[in-house]
Design a protein around this motif. Structure first.
Motif, PDB file in Angstrom:
ATOM      1  N   MET A 156      44.434  46.606  41.012  1.00 19.07           N
ATOM      2  CA  MET A 156      43.333  46.443  42.237  1.00 19.07           C
ATOM      3  C   MET A 156      42.004  47.242  42.091  1.00 19.07           C
ATOM      4  O   MET A 156      41.159  46.726  42.466  1.00 19.07           O
ATOM      5  N   LEU A 196      41.066  47.929  39.391  1.00 18.20           N
ATOM      6  CA  LEU A 196      40.075  47.523  38.185  1.00 18.20           C
ATOM      7  C   LEU A 196      39.607  46.145  38.355  1.00 18.20           C
ATOM      8  O   LEU A 196      38.139  46.134  38.010  1.00 18.20           O
ATOM      9  N   LYS A 197      40.207  45.400  39.062  1.00 15.61           N
ATOM     10  CA  LYS A 197      39.497  43.971  39.556  1.00 15.61           C
ATOM     11  C   LYS A 197      38.451  44.232  40.541  1.00 15.61           C
ATOM     12  O   LYS A 197      37.442  43.742  40.521  1.00 15.61           O
ATOM     13  N   ARG A 206      37.322  43.663  47.796  1.00 14.11           N
ATOM     14  CA  ARG A 206      38.752  43.925  47.030  1.00 14.11           C
ATOM     15  C   ARG A 206      38.996  42.998  45.950  1.00 14.11           C
ATOM     16  O   ARG A 206      39.220  41.891  46.752  1.00 14.11           O
ATOM     17  N   ARG A 226      36.471  46.637  41.221  1.00 18.68           N
ATOM     18  CA  ARG A 226      35.279  47.482  40.700  1.00 18.68           C
ATOM     19  C   ARG A 226      34.538  46.606  39.620  1.00 18.68           C
ATOM     20  O   ARG A 226      33.478  46.178  39.547  1.00 18.68           O
ATOM     21  N   SER A 227      35.413  45.795  38.533  1.00 17.24           N
ATOM     22  CA  SER A 227      34.956  44.997  37.691  1.00 17.24           C
ATOM     23  C   SER A 227      34.275  43.604  38.303  1.00 17.24           C
ATOM     24  O   SER A 227      33.409  43.219  37.851  1.00 17.24           O
TER      25      SER A 227
END
Lengths: 488, 114
Positions: A339, A341-342, A330, A344-345
């Motif tokens: 959350m 976006l961060k 996470r 998965r990126s």
């Protein structure tokens, strides 16, 4: 004394006769895993206590317990996108670095029922996407023949080094066959639906299946029979008809009528040495009396491109559940969207991010009809062509890959990396995945890096491929000694 | 008014795309809930250019009009089980891998930014 030179059948017989003691088996298995890990980074996880426990469980089995024990004592490596409840299942991704599934994959359950010893979870491409060997969060697997080159997968390297007698790994666009060719071992991608996918973390649902790697054809067959068959928890599994015998014999060796693509030498990036080795095998087979016919399959050359389009769109969907809510990595976010976006990126590698963005692009309204839908239609043409060819011939014979194992350390601008979305390594292997047909990779060893040939067979006819592999084994002697680290 | 054609041709003229628009790429990465770095975006644009160039011949020149799409290698049918009550995955196992959990629920940041 090493038992690596005997087959699974012989190993099981020796264990039943008491010729191999549990302490020796435990010691050799653990030593094999450690050495393979130290030298080639083959595993993501293995647990010495777990290996000892599995061995003791095997030796405590009594005939009346009802276990089949056909694979008794066979060390087995499991790719890390196949669920095991006692070891983390990471898919070689930061996203699932500490994920522990609540159940074993069905293939793992059946292996244990047959007395196989799971020894560890092997390193792989992140989520099984590709075979270039550079996207794993846990660093690359080095090729035991030459550490500057990729092994393609830890499963193939585990079998090559002797750390595992058999290994199980997924195959969507031919990744299994590619890694087998890069390492010089045998691989069987069975018919789609032969092996339960319960517990497989799949990225391309209409292409992917679980396949098997081994050093000998008879071991591939025994492992296949132990795990194949219907599973009520995977409704897309096929019934496996009862077989005459569990173990293949040398006398079973026979070649079917073979088709060879008339334009196989035109594969992009095909290396001279691969051409030479494959041509030499063709000459050998003709000298043995094999019936070989050249065929035109005009749409075969688009298979890798088509599989890439379909896989990217399916992966875009399948990997959308990695959002940091219920499991996995996470990332920090002030609110839920941030959350996502961060998470998965930061949780996915650059390669997977590019692949998923590609899939999202092709799923969009501007591109869907021109690319994804057309790819699905072109898939029909490829499938129909293969079916037509295999009505006349027992198998289609091709090189496994256009080139030997690529060098590690690629960078943007490398020719193969620029063509990543076209997947040049899958030129020959993608078609079997599109059609759901079985395919066998057979190694061709050289002084340096090996390569392989591939046999694509009729639906549900894995036996013909294995019988052909038995004959190829007779005609090709392999020197495994140099890369064997230990094992049993 | 005449419209000038450039390398980015509109979809109505078929598959002639050679370079994806920056906005399309950003929309696609948003759909995938991904933030690409500038280097990742540039590398993907180059890869896409190679991809589009290579796929021109296959997807444009082959007549696929009367060809059915192939979705799945097996013909499936819906399967129902007996209507017998069975326990679901226990809550403890369901939450075992949660990054954050409390009182039997997954905990996440607020949905709306203040």
């Amino acid at each position: 004394m090493s038992f690596l030179n005997c087959s699974i059948e012989e190993l099981a017989a020796r264990i039943k006769k008491g010729e191999l003691l549990p302490e020796k088996l435990q010691k050799d298995l653990i030593q094999g895993c450690k050495k393979a890990q130290e030298e080639f980074n083959v595993f993501i996880s293995f647990d010495e206590d777990l290996i000892k426990k599995e061995v003791l469980t095997l030796f405590q089995e009594k005939p009346e317990d009802g276990k089949k024990l056909n694979l008794a004592g066979a060390s087995c490596a499991i790719a890390d996108n196949i669920a095991t409840k006692e070891l983390a299942t990471t898919c070689a991704s930061r996203m699932l670095q500490s994920y522990r599934p609540p159940f074993d994959a069905e293939v793992v359950t059946r292996l244990k029922e047959n007395g196989a010893i799971p020894v560890g979870k092997t390193n792989m491409e992140e989520f099984g996407i590709g075979s270039c060997g550079e996207s794993s969060f846990f660093q690359s697997v080095k090729n035991p023949w030459n550490k500057n080159h990729t092994a393609g997968s830890g499963a193939a390297a585990a079998v090559l080094t002797g750390a595992a007698r058999i290994a199980f790994a997924s195959d969507a666009r031919g990744e299994l066959g590619q890694s087998a060719a890069y390492c010089g071992v045998l691989a069987l991608r069975p018919t789609f639906g032969r092996i339960s996918k319960k517990g497989l973390i799949t990225y391309a649902s209409s292409l992917e299946t679980i396949g098997i790697l081994a050093r000998r054809a008879a071991d591939l067959w025994a492992a296949f029979l132990a795990v194949a068959g219907q599973d009520p928890e995977d409704v897309m599994t096929l019934l496996l008809k009862p077989q005459e015998r569990f173990y293949l014999k040398e006398s079973d060796a026979v070649l079917p009528r073979l088709a060879v693509l008339s334009d196989w030498q035109k594969a992009p990036h095909i290396e001279d040495e691969v051409c030479e080795l494959f041509s030499r095998q063709l000459q050998k087979l003709k000298a043995l009396g094999a019936e070989i016919h050249y065929v035109d399959l005009p749409h075969f050359r688009f298979a890798s491109m088509v599989a890439g389009i379909i896989a990217a769109v399916e992966a875009f969907s399948n990997l959308s559940n990695y959002d940091g809510v219920r499991f996995g990595y996470r990332g920090e976010g002030r609110h839920l969207q941030e959350m996502y976006l961060k998470t998965r990126s930061e949780g996915l590698s650059g390669k997977v991010k590019r692949f998923l963005t590609f899939g999202a692009l092709l799923s969009s309204s501007q591109y869907y009809e021109d690319y994804f839908l057309k790819a699905q239609k072109l898939r029909t043409l490829i499938v129909d062509e293969l079916a037509g060819c295999l009505q006349e011939y027992g198998a289609l014979l091709t090189p496994a890959t256009p080139f030997k194992a690529p060098k590690l350390g690629s960078f943007p601008g490398d020719p193969l990396r620029r063509e990543e979305l076209l997947d040049p390594s899958g030129y020959f292997t993608a078609a079997a995945g599109l059609a759901g047909l079985p395919a066998l990779t057979f190694p061709l060893h050289t002084d340096g890096l090996p390569c392989g040939l591939q046999l694509i067979g009729k639906k549900e006819d894995e036996l013909t491929l294995l019988k052909a592999a038995l004959l190829l084994e007779k005609e090709n002697q392999f020197a495994w000694g140099g890369v064997t680290v230990a094992g049993i | 008014m005449l419209q000038k054609k450039n390398a980015n041709v509109e979809r109505r003229e078929g598959v002639k795309r050679l370079r994806v628009k920056a906005e399309e790429l950003r929309n696609a990465s948003w759909e995938a809930r991904l933030e690409l770095t500038a280097e990742e975006e540039e590398e993907l644009r180059e890869q896409l250019q190679v991809f589009f160039k290579a796929t021109q011949g296959a997807l444009q020149d082959i007549d696929l009009n009367n060809v059915k799409a192939f979705y799945y290698p097996l013909a499936g049918q819906n399967v129902l089980r007996q209507d017998i009550r069975k326990p679901s995955l226990p809550l403890s196992l369901t939450l075992a891998n949660a990054p954050e959990a409390d009182d039997g629920s997954f905990v996440v940041p607020k949905i709306i930014e203040e």
